[in-house]
Design a protein around this motif. Structure first.
Motif, PDB file in Angstrom:
ATOM      1  N   SER A   1       1.954   5.618  -4.280  1.00  0.00           N
ATOM      2  CA  SER A   1       2.749   5.167  -5.414  1.00  0.00           C
ATOM      3  C   SER A   1       3.012   3.668  -5.338  1.00  0.00           C
ATOM      4  O   SER A   1       2.940   3.051  -4.267  1.00  0.00           O
ATOM      5  CB  SER A   1       4.093   5.907  -5.448  1.00  0.00           C
ATOM      6  N   ASP A   2       3.339   3.085  -6.493  1.00  0.00           N
ATOM      7  CA  ASP A   2       3.701   1.666  -6.530  1.00  0.00           C
ATOM      8  C   ASP A   2       4.908   1.398  -5.642  1.00  0.00           C
ATOM      9  O   ASP A   2       4.980   0.373  -4.950  1.00  0.00           O
ATOM     10  CB  ASP A   2       4.037   1.241  -7.964  1.00  0.00           C
TER      11      ASP A   2
ATOM     12  N   THR B   1       3.841   1.316  -1.986  1.00  0.00           N
ATOM     13  CA  THR B   1       3.031   0.125  -1.720  1.00  0.00           C
ATOM     14  C   THR B   1       3.908  -1.113  -1.615  1.00  0.00           C
ATOM     15  O   THR B   1       3.776  -1.916  -0.684  1.00  0.00           O
ATOM     16  CB  THR B   1       1.987  -0.074  -2.839  1.00  0.00           C
TER      17      THR B   1
ATOM     18  N   HIS C   1      -7.027  -2.887  -8.031  1.00  0.00           N
ATOM     19  CA  HIS C   1      -5.661  -2.821  -7.511  1.00  0.00           C
ATOM     20  C   HIS C   1      -4.870  -4.090  -7.788  1.00  0.00           C
ATOM     21  O   HIS C   1      -3.674  -4.161  -7.477  1.00  0.00           O
ATOM     22  CB  HIS C   1      -5.689  -2.556  -6.010  1.00  0.00           C
TER      23      HIS C   1
ATOM     24  N   THR D   1      -1.850  -3.572  -9.982  1.00  0.00           N
ATOM     25  CA  THR D   1      -0.716  -2.993  -9.255  1.00  0.00           C
ATOM     26  C   THR D   1       0.046  -4.071  -8.509  1.00  0.00           C
ATOM     27  O   THR D   1       1.284  -4.126  -8.545  1.00  0.00           O
ATOM     28  CB  THR D   1      -1.202  -1.924  -8.263  1.00  0.00           C
TER      29      THR D   1
ATOM     30  N   ARG E   1       2.106  -6.137 -10.699  1.00  0.00           N
ATOM     31  CA  ARG E   1       3.241  -5.395 -11.248  1.00  0.00           C
ATOM     32  C   ARG E   1       4.394  -5.305 -10.254  1.00  0.00           C
ATOM     33  O   ARG E   1       5.569  -5.320 -10.651  1.00  0.00           O
ATOM     34  CB  ARG E   1       2.774  -3.996 -11.651  1.00  0.00           C
TER      35      ARG E   1
END
Length: 200
Positions: free
Chosen positions: A110-111, A114, A132, A135, A138
């Motif tokens: 999951s974000d 990470t 990636h 991500t 973000r």
């Protein structure tokens, strides 16, 4: 009998000293001796890709040299965030050889996990992929990180670069990395709370 026991102890001490000299860098040196024999065979997007021991060793040595030139410090945490591909292996071996502390992150996680792992590890270097990058944008202020992509042959957007841009034309000598130096920083899955770190 006493002499035999003494000799045995001495042999054991010699064996321990020899074992202490064997680092990832020494193993990479031995890889090159295998020449064009296949070291990695992978299937990517429906096609088979093969790396020889010589190709793997050459990429590891050249990247190791580039990492040192870029002033990566021994023991510095470096994130690898991406799928299991040949470049991942080459980058990990080069980081080991340069004496860095590898922080591998499951690219299917999951974000939240990470982000937690990257921040907790203190890493400022990240090796990842184009897929990636969104991500990372973000969840992080990516301008604070040195991000290199291992699935692109050229410079990418947002000040990220290809891992190939780090490789030097000439290989680096083996770093003075002890066999007892930490190699990897792993994190638990975080299913029952924040991911917890443990060192290998």
């Amino acid at each position: 009998m006493t002499m035999e026991a003494t000799a045995s102890v001495s042999d054991g001490e010699v064996a321990n000293r020899e074992a202490a000299r064997w680092t990832v860098g020494h193993l990479v040196q031995r890889m090159a001796d295998r020449g064009n024999s296949p070291a990695i065979v992978s299937v990517r997007e429906g096609r088979t890709e093969q790396w020889s021991y010589q190709k793997l060793a050459d990429n590891v040595w050249r990247l190791t040299s580039g990492l040192r030139q870029a002033e990566l410090k021994a023991g510095e945490p470096v994130v690898i965030f991406g799928p299991n591909v040949p470049e991942w292996i080459a980058i990990a071996l080069a980081l080991h050889t340069a004496g860095a502390l590898i922080v591998p992150i499951d690219d299917l996680g999951s974000d939240e996990r990470t982000c937690s792992v990257i921040k907790s590890s203190g890493a400022k270097w990240i090796f990842s992929t184009r897929a990636h990058l969104a991500t990372l944008e973000r969840i992080l202020e990516i301008k604070a990180f040195r991000i290199y992509l291992f699935d692109t042959p050229c410079a990418a957007e947002h000040e990220t670069k290809s891992w190939l841009s780090l490789r030097n034309a000439t290989p680096a000598p083996i770093a003075d990395v002890g066999s007892d130096q930490p190699a990897c920083l792993f994190y638990t899955s975080g299913t029952t709370g924040p991911p917890k770190a443990f060192v290998l």
